[in-house]
Structure formats: structure tokens, C-alpha cells
Motif scaffolding. Structure first.
Motif, short mmCIF file in Angstrom:
data_model
loop_
_atom_site.label_atom_id
_atom_site.label_comp_id
_atom_site.label_asym_id
_atom_site.label_seq_id
_atom_site.Cartn_x
_atom_site.Cartn_y
_atom_site.Cartn_z
N UNK A 185 0.45 -24.18 18.78
CA UNK A 185 -0.16 -22.90 18.39
C UNK A 185 -0.39 -22.85 16.89
N UNK A 186 -1.55 -22.37 16.51
CA UNK A 186 -1.89 -22.31 15.09
C UNK A 186 -1.20 -21.12 14.44
N UNK A 187 -0.80 -21.30 13.19
CA UNK A 187 -0.17 -20.23 12.43
C UNK A 187 -1.28 -19.43 11.74
N UNK A 188 -1.37 -18.13 12.02
CA UNK A 188 -2.45 -17.35 11.40
C UNK A 188 -2.32 -17.32 9.89
N UNK A 189 -3.45 -17.38 9.23
CA UNK A 189 -3.46 -17.30 7.77
C UNK A 189 -3.35 -15.84 7.36
N UNK A 190 -2.30 -15.54 6.64
CA UNK A 190 -2.05 -14.16 6.23
C UNK A 190 -2.61 -13.92 4.84
N UNK A 191 -3.28 -12.83 4.66
CA UNK A 191 -3.81 -12.45 3.35
C UNK A 191 -3.60 -10.96 3.13
N UNK A 192 -3.61 -10.57 1.89
CA UNK A 192 -3.58 -9.15 1.52
C UNK A 192 -4.98 -8.76 1.08
N UNK A 193 -5.50 -7.70 1.64
CA UNK A 193 -6.84 -7.25 1.29
C UNK A 193 -6.77 -6.17 0.21
N UNK A 194 -7.87 -5.97 -0.46
CA UNK A 194 -7.92 -4.93 -1.48
C UNK A 194 -8.14 -3.57 -0.81
N UNK A 195 -7.88 -2.52 -1.54
CA UNK A 195 -8.06 -1.17 -1.01
C UNK A 195 -9.54 -0.83 -0.92
N UNK A 196 -9.89 -0.14 0.15
CA UNK A 196 -11.26 0.35 0.28
C UNK A 196 -11.41 1.66 -0.48
N UNK A 197 -12.60 1.88 -0.97
CA UNK A 197 -12.85 3.13 -1.68
C UNK A 197 -12.93 4.28 -0.68
N UNK A 198 -12.46 5.45 -1.09
CA UNK A 198 -12.55 6.62 -0.23
C UNK A 198 -14.00 7.03 -0.03
N UNK A 199 -14.32 7.51 1.15
CA UNK A 199 -15.70 7.92 1.44
C UNK A 199 -15.86 9.42 1.30
N UNK A 200 -17.04 9.82 0.86
CA UNK A 200 -17.34 11.25 0.76
C UNK A 200 -16.45 12.00 -0.19
N UNK A 201 -16.00 11.30 -1.24
CA UNK A 201 -15.14 11.97 -2.22
C UNK A 201 -13.70 12.09 -1.79
N UNK A 202 -13.36 11.53 -0.63
CA UNK A 202 -11.98 11.61 -0.14
C UNK A 202 -11.13 10.52 -0.79
N UNK A 203 -9.83 10.77 -0.93
CA UNK A 203 -8.97 9.78 -1.57
C UNK A 203 -8.76 8.56 -0.68
N UNK A 204 -8.44 7.44 -1.31
CA UNK A 204 -8.18 6.21 -0.55
C UNK A 204 -6.72 6.15 -0.09
N UNK A 205 -5.80 6.71 -0.88
CA UNK A 205 -4.37 6.66 -0.58
C UNK A 205 -3.92 5.24 -0.25
N UNK A 206 -4.15 4.36 -1.20
CA UNK A 206 -3.87 2.94 -0.98
C UNK A 206 -3.48 2.27 -2.29
N UNK A 207 -2.53 1.34 -2.18
CA UNK A 207 -2.10 0.52 -3.31
C UNK A 207 -2.09 -0.93 -2.84
#
Length: 204
Positions: free
Chosen positions: A34-56
Motif C-alpha cells: 500500500x502506498x503512503x499518501x503524501x501529506x501536505x499543508x495547504x495555505x488558507x483560502x481567502x474569505x468570500x464576500x467579505x467574510x473572514x477566513x478564520x484560518x492560520x
């Protein structure tokens, strides 16, 4: 006798392959490991419609308000994972969702009032850093007022073994300036560690 020997060879060669070598053509086809999945950390997406992203995220290197520097450690990677697991297990507001020992990855659910956040940790043994992302699940409607950033800092301090990448910086006081902004700190740090460019390290 010569005649009987020839007869034996002919009998062995029926089908063109001597019986002693017939099994050589039967390849042992075992299922691949079985292959070991490649784990990555993604960047935060920008909030849409002026709403906050609430992400670090440690990957949001060009968004200072959503960026936090990786944690550093000088112990074994397994011990580093165990320290974070210990904090999660001792806090009733945190729940372990996934643990990948081979991929050095943890996923944690964090309850906050009527919403939930999801935290991902990747423990990088080569550079001895912890990369992470903490984000509200679903689409945020109001600001978390720094809850995701503050919770990460609480986890770091409770674990008791993690520093913060950068000279004299803390995760909740990090500010991006020209001389010591995210890009400058990352370049300096990763130049001393793996010798690779910081963007390559983050993309692994």
C-alpha cells in the motif's frame, strides 16, 4: 542406454519446456505494498464576500494575517508527535480524527462554541519543524477573534518542547516587516536547515 536417454529427454521436452524449468515461467504476482499518501499543508483560502477566513497556516507565507511560523523541535519526531497527542488527549475540546504514523501526520477537531475547527499537523523530521493549519470548517460568518491562532499557541506551550521558527519571534506576535518578514525568516531558517529553498521545503 543411448536410446533410452534420448527418449527421456524427448519426454521432458514435450511442449518445448523441460518439467524442471516449467515453473520458471509462472511469475509470482504479489499485490504491491500500500502506498503512503503524501501529506501536505495547504495555505488558507481567502474569505468570500467579505467574510473572514478564520484560518492560520504555516503555508500562507504571503498573507501575514493568516501566517504562523513553523514550530521547531530538538527531540525525535516520534516524541514530538507524542507530545501533541498528549495535549489533544488531555483537552476535552480537542478530538483526534486521524493519525498517520508513517506520514507523521495528525488531524484534530477542535470545538469552539457552536462551530468546529480542524487542525492538521505534519512533523518534518528532516528539518525538525512542525507545519500546521487550523481552520474553521464550513464557511465562517463572523470572525474567530484570533481563536485559531491562540489555540495553536496554547497547544505549543502545553507540549513543552517546541520553539518557534525565527529569532525572538512568537506565534502570536509575528509581524511581517521588510527585514524580518515571513519570506526573510523562512529563507534564513531553511537555509540553515536542509539547504533547500523554503518554497521547496513547504511543497514536500
Amino acid at each position: 542406454s543411448l536410446v533410452s536417454s534420448v527418449g527421456s529427454i524427448a519426454a521432458m521436452s514435450v511442449g518445448g519446456v523441460p518439467p524442471a524449468f516449467a515453473d520458471d515461467d509462472e511469475t509470482d504476482v504479489s499485490p504491491p505494498p500500500p502506498s503512503v499518501p503524501t501529506r501536505t499543508i495547504s495555505e488558507c483560502k481567502a474569505g468570500s464576500g467579505g467574510k473572514p477566513a478564520n484560518c492560520i497556516s504555516t503555508r500562507s507565507i504571503k498573507k501575514v494575517d493568516q501566517y504562523s511560523p513553523p514550530w521547531t523541535f530538538e527531540i525525535s519526531v516520534d516524541e514530538a508527535m507524542a507530545r501533541v497527542k498528549g495535549v489533544v488527549e488531555s483537552d476535552p475540546s480537542l478530538e483526534m480524527l486521524e493519525e498517520d504514523k508513517e506520514g507523521k501526520y495528525l488531524k484534530v477537531k477542535a470545538s469552539r462554541n457552536l462551530v468546529a475547527d480542524e487542525i492538521e499537523f505534519i512533523f518534518d523530521d528532516a528539518d525538525q519543524v512542525v507545519k500546521f493549519k487550523s481552520a474553521e470548517t464550513g464557511e465562517p460568518s463572523i470572525s474567530d477573534f484570533g481563536a485559531n491562532r491562540s489555540r495553536l499557541e496554547v497547544i505549543r506551550k502545553k507540549a513543552g518542547v517546541f520553539g518557534v521558527m525565527g529569532e525572538g519571534l512568537t506565534a502570536d506576535s509575528f509581524e511581517g516587516s521588510r527585514g524580518s518578514g515571513p519570506l526573510g525568516q523562512l529563507k534564513a531558517f531553511y537555509g540553515l536547515q536542509s539547504g533547500k529553498g523554503f518554497e521547496e521545503v513547504f511543497d514536500r
